[in-house]
Design a protein around this motif. Structure first.
Motif, mmCIF file in Angstrom:
data_model
loop_
_atom_site.group_PDB
_atom_site.id
_atom_site.type_symbol
_atom_site.label_atom_id
_atom_site.label_comp_id
_atom_site.label_asym_id
_atom_site.label_seq_id
_atom_site.Cartn_x
_atom_site.Cartn_y
_atom_site.Cartn_z
ATOM 1 N N UNK A 28 0.850 -1.204 0.000
ATOM 2 C CA UNK A 28 0.000 0.000 0.000
ATOM 3 C C UNK A 28 0.884 1.251 0.000
ATOM 4 N N UNK A 29 1.904 1.257 0.872
ATOM 5 C CA UNK A 29 2.795 2.436 0.939
ATOM 6 C C UNK A 29 3.412 2.695 -0.432
ATOM 7 N N UNK A 30 3.857 1.628 -1.101
ATOM 8 C CA UNK A 30 4.460 1.786 -2.434
ATOM 9 C C UNK A 30 3.451 2.370 -3.434
ATOM 10 N N UNK A 31 2.261 1.749 -3.474
ATOM 11 C CA UNK A 31 1.285 2.189 -4.472
ATOM 12 C C UNK A 31 0.781 3.612 -4.206
ATOM 13 N N UNK A 94 16.567 -1.602 -5.848
ATOM 14 C CA UNK A 94 17.831 -2.331 -5.913
ATOM 15 C C UNK A 94 17.796 -3.645 -5.141
ATOM 16 N N UNK A 95 16.610 -4.046 -4.663
ATOM 17 C CA UNK A 95 16.486 -5.298 -3.892
ATOM 18 C C UNK A 95 15.956 -6.391 -4.820
ATOM 19 N N UNK A 96 16.662 -7.531 -4.871
ATOM 20 C CA UNK A 96 16.161 -8.648 -5.675
ATOM 21 C C UNK A 96 15.141 -9.445 -4.866
ATOM 22 N N UNK A 97 14.004 -9.751 -5.494
ATOM 23 C CA UNK A 97 12.993 -10.541 -4.776
ATOM 24 C C UNK A 97 13.073 -12.017 -5.172
ATOM 25 N N UNK A 98 14.079 -12.355 -5.972
ATOM 26 C CA UNK A 98 14.328 -13.749 -6.391
ATOM 27 C C UNK A 98 13.076 -14.365 -7.029
ATOM 28 N N UNK A 99 12.534 -13.625 -7.986
ATOM 29 C CA UNK A 99 11.305 -14.028 -8.679
ATOM 30 C C UNK A 99 11.592 -15.214 -9.594
ATOM 31 N N UNK A 100 10.739 -16.238 -9.529
ATOM 32 C CA UNK A 100 10.961 -17.428 -10.363
ATOM 33 C C UNK A 100 9.685 -17.800 -11.117
ATOM 34 N N UNK A 101 9.883 -18.147 -12.379
ATOM 35 C CA UNK A 101 8.730 -18.315 -13.278
ATOM 36 C C UNK A 101 8.639 -19.724 -13.880
ATOM 37 N N UNK A 102 9.261 -20.697 -13.244
ATOM 38 C CA UNK A 102 9.278 -22.047 -13.853
ATOM 39 C C UNK A 102 7.924 -22.745 -13.817
ATOM 40 N N UNK A 103 7.016 -22.291 -12.959
ATOM 41 C CA UNK A 103 5.692 -22.914 -12.890
ATOM 42 C C UNK A 103 5.582 -23.962 -11.791
ATOM 43 N N UNK A 104 4.339 -24.415 -11.572
ATOM 44 C CA UNK A 104 4.045 -25.352 -10.474
ATOM 45 C C UNK A 104 3.592 -26.700 -11.021
ATOM 46 N N UNK A 105 4.024 -27.755 -10.335
ATOM 47 C CA UNK A 105 3.694 -29.116 -10.735
ATOM 48 C C UNK A 105 2.879 -29.774 -9.625
ATOM 49 N N UNK A 106 1.685 -30.248 -9.970
ATOM 50 C CA UNK A 106 0.838 -30.925 -8.975
ATOM 51 C C UNK A 106 0.814 -32.425 -9.310
ATOM 52 N N UNK A 107 1.631 -33.222 -8.618
ATOM 53 C CA UNK A 107 1.719 -34.645 -8.964
ATOM 54 C C UNK A 107 0.566 -35.440 -8.352
ATOM 55 N N UNK A 108 0.298 -36.616 -8.922
ATOM 56 C CA UNK A 108 -0.742 -37.484 -8.352
ATOM 57 C C UNK A 108 -0.300 -38.939 -8.455
ATOM 58 N N UNK A 164 12.050 -10.342 1.072
ATOM 59 C CA UNK A 164 12.708 -9.473 0.098
ATOM 60 C C UNK A 164 11.668 -8.597 -0.612
ATOM 61 N N UNK A 165 10.480 -9.192 -0.818
ATOM 62 C CA UNK A 165 9.405 -8.407 -1.449
ATOM 63 C C UNK A 165 9.016 -7.224 -0.555
ATOM 64 N N UNK A 166 8.901 -7.485 0.762
ATOM 65 C CA UNK A 166 8.580 -6.379 1.693
ATOM 66 C C UNK A 166 9.646 -5.294 1.612
ATOM 67 N N UNK A 170 9.066 -1.495 0.351
ATOM 68 C CA UNK A 170 9.398 -0.377 1.246
ATOM 69 C C UNK A 170 10.500 0.490 0.642
ATOM 70 N N UNK A 171 11.511 -0.164 0.051
ATOM 71 C CA UNK A 171 12.622 0.571 -0.566
ATOM 72 C C UNK A 171 12.117 1.427 -1.722
ATOM 73 N N UNK A 172 11.253 0.837 -2.557
ATOM 74 C CA UNK A 172 10.725 1.580 -3.710
ATOM 75 C C UNK A 172 9.844 2.730 -3.224
ATOM 76 N N UNK A 173 9.059 2.473 -2.174
ATOM 77 C CA UNK A 173 8.208 3.530 -1.620
ATOM 78 C C UNK A 173 9.073 4.706 -1.153
ATOM 79 N N UNK A 174 10.197 4.404 -0.476
ATOM 80 C CA UNK A 174 11.100 5.481 -0.004
ATOM 81 C C UNK A 174 11.647 6.282 -1.171
ATOM 82 N N UNK A 175 12.064 5.567 -2.222
ATOM 83 C CA UNK A 175 12.611 6.268 -3.385
ATOM 84 C C UNK A 175 11.556 7.218 -3.969
#
Ligand SMILES: Cc1cc2nc3c(=O)[nH]c(=O)nc-3n(C[C@H](O)[C@H](O)[C@H](O)COP(=O)(O)OP(=O)(O)OC[C@H]3O[C@@H](n4cnc5c(N)ncnc54)[C@H](O)[C@@H]3O)c2cc1C
Length: 382
Positions: A28-31, A94-108, A164-166, A170-175
């Motif tokens: 919210x602070x960022x937006x 400048x903070x990395x949130x280590x975003x990963x996009x490989x997707x999710x696998x639901x095994x059965x 890291x997302x928080x 917060x860092x982006x909001x400060x900037x």
């Protein structure tokens, strides 16, 4: 009714004062800061030290089951905005949130379970699940248990590191001009002529035009001060991190009974237990045993992994069953975004963006949050 403490030292003023520096408050602070409005965020400890710091960081908009289609839609919208959001937050903070996009696998493990999952995965047109047979699953996830006869793969699900997302929010909001006050406890809303005019904290008085309560599980007291009773209770979750030997896990494994989320340095975060009404953050041997056994049943090489750490957090669940995102009735200038239960990280983008719009006077219906308003919550609690 809260009183004005005229004798208190005025520490600062902002148009918008956000209470809480978890994923919700910091988003919210960022937006809000992004809209060019003056913003202060108050955090009792440090951003990300509440439930947000305990989360696995899955943005599981398709894999999760939601109480209704409104919440599901909010989750989809939020997840789909993350790639762009992450680029912007990382660029600004400048903070990395280590975003990963490989997707999710639901095994059965049985055809029947596979069929059931496939049907559920195809409930919406915008889903594009893939069916992996046993051979494909073994090729994509080396070392998967041999009894897994297939999986549903969801390529659009993503994940990141919530603390890291928080920090990035917060860092982006400060900037963008916001001031972040860590180690500052908001104690009392202050009211003048029927509308909020500030907050008394353990450091002194902050004046403002609008207050946004985003204190997670501990928001009830402030909401009660504003005259809105919105019961919240904790659902404790324990988790454990291990480091796999040899090769990393590429995909998030999102099974019915456990999830395994790959992170940097070959780490895999395994979670989580779900224990309602417990306020402690201890990790029990029973909890840990169950997590590791269920994880190893899907990925046997977890047994050879080295132990990294374990932790627990308290999910802020609402008795109303849905988050409250909106204006607090009865007291002008007070808003809240609380009760995001097990999907606060996922919902943080949409919540922050919608709240920034609401504070500027936009319509809740148009913002897609009218079903999370006090009116809807009151109707459902009757
Ligand atoms: C084990 C576990 C795994 C999870 N995994 C996921 C996941 O994979 N994906 C997902 O989307 N969600 C997940 N969640 C849920 C997610 O963590 C929560 O929904 C989310 O963190 C809630 O965010 P919040 O900002 O509302 O609360 P919090 O993170 O608790 O933040 C509230 C903040 O407000 C501060 N505060 C409170 N009162 C005051 C006050 N009076 N003055 C100043 N500051 C105050 C607190 O110190 C705290 O930092 C998980 C949760 C747990 C426990």
């Amino acid at each position: 009714m809260p009183k004005i403490h005229t004798e208190a030292t005025v520490i600062g003023h902002a148009e918008c004062l956000v209470i809480g520096g978890g994923v919700i408050g910091s988003s919210i602070a960022y937006h809000v800061a992004r809209e060019g409005r003056s913003t202060i965020m108050l955090e009792r400890t440090m951003p990300g030290e509440g439930a947000s710091g305990a989360a696995a960081g899955m943005l599981a908009a398709e894999s999760e089951e939601f109480i209704d289609s409104d919440l599901e839609q909010l989750a989809r919208t939020s997840r789909d905005e993350f790639p762009e959001l992450v680029r912007e937050l990382e660029r600004l903070s400048g903070v990395s949130v280590e975003f990963r996009t490989e997707g999710f696998v639901a095994p059965f493990r049985s055809e029947a379970e596979g069929e059931r999952r496939w049907k559920a995965a195809n409930m919406r047109e915008d889903n594009q699940p893939e069916w992996w047979n046993a051979k494909e699953l073994a090729r994509r996830i080396p070392g998967i248990d041999r009894q897994a006869i297939g999986a549903i793969y969801r390529s659009k699900e993503t994940q990141l590191v919530p603390v890291q997302l928080c920090r990035a929010y917060a860092g982006a909001a400060s900037v963008l001009g916001a001031t972040i006050w860590s180690c500052t406890h908001a104690e009392q809303l202050v009211v003048q002529n029927g509308r909020v005019c500030g907050v008394v904290t353990d450091r002194g008085f902050f004046s403002c035009d609008q207050v946004i309560i985003a204190g997670g599980l501990d928001s009830m007291n402030l909401l009660d001060q504003a005259g809105f009773h919105y019961p919240l209770y904790p659902v404790k979750g324990e988790a454990v991190a291990v480091s796999l030997k040899d090769h990393p896990l590429e995909y998030t494994i999102y099974a019915d009974d456990i999830y395994l989320v790959p992170k940097q340095k070959n780490e895999v975060w395994i979670g989580a237990t779900s224990l309602p009404n417990l306020y402690d953050k201890e990790v029990t041997v029973e909890g840990l045993e169950g997590l590791l056994a269920r994880a190893a049943a899907w990925l046997p090489r977890v047994r050879e992994a080295s132990f990294v750490r374990t932790w627990a957090g308290l999910r802020p669940q609402a008795a109303a069953g849905r988050p409250f995102i909106g204006a607090v009735p009865g007291l002008e200038g007070v808003y809240a975004a609380v009760g995001h239960y097990r999907n606060g990280v996922l919902l943080s983008e949409a919540t922050g963006r919608a709240m920034a719009g609401l504070l500027k006077g936009a319509d809740a219906e148009e913002l897609g949050i009218s079903n999370f308003s006090s009116v809807r919550i009151k109707e459902e609690s009757l």
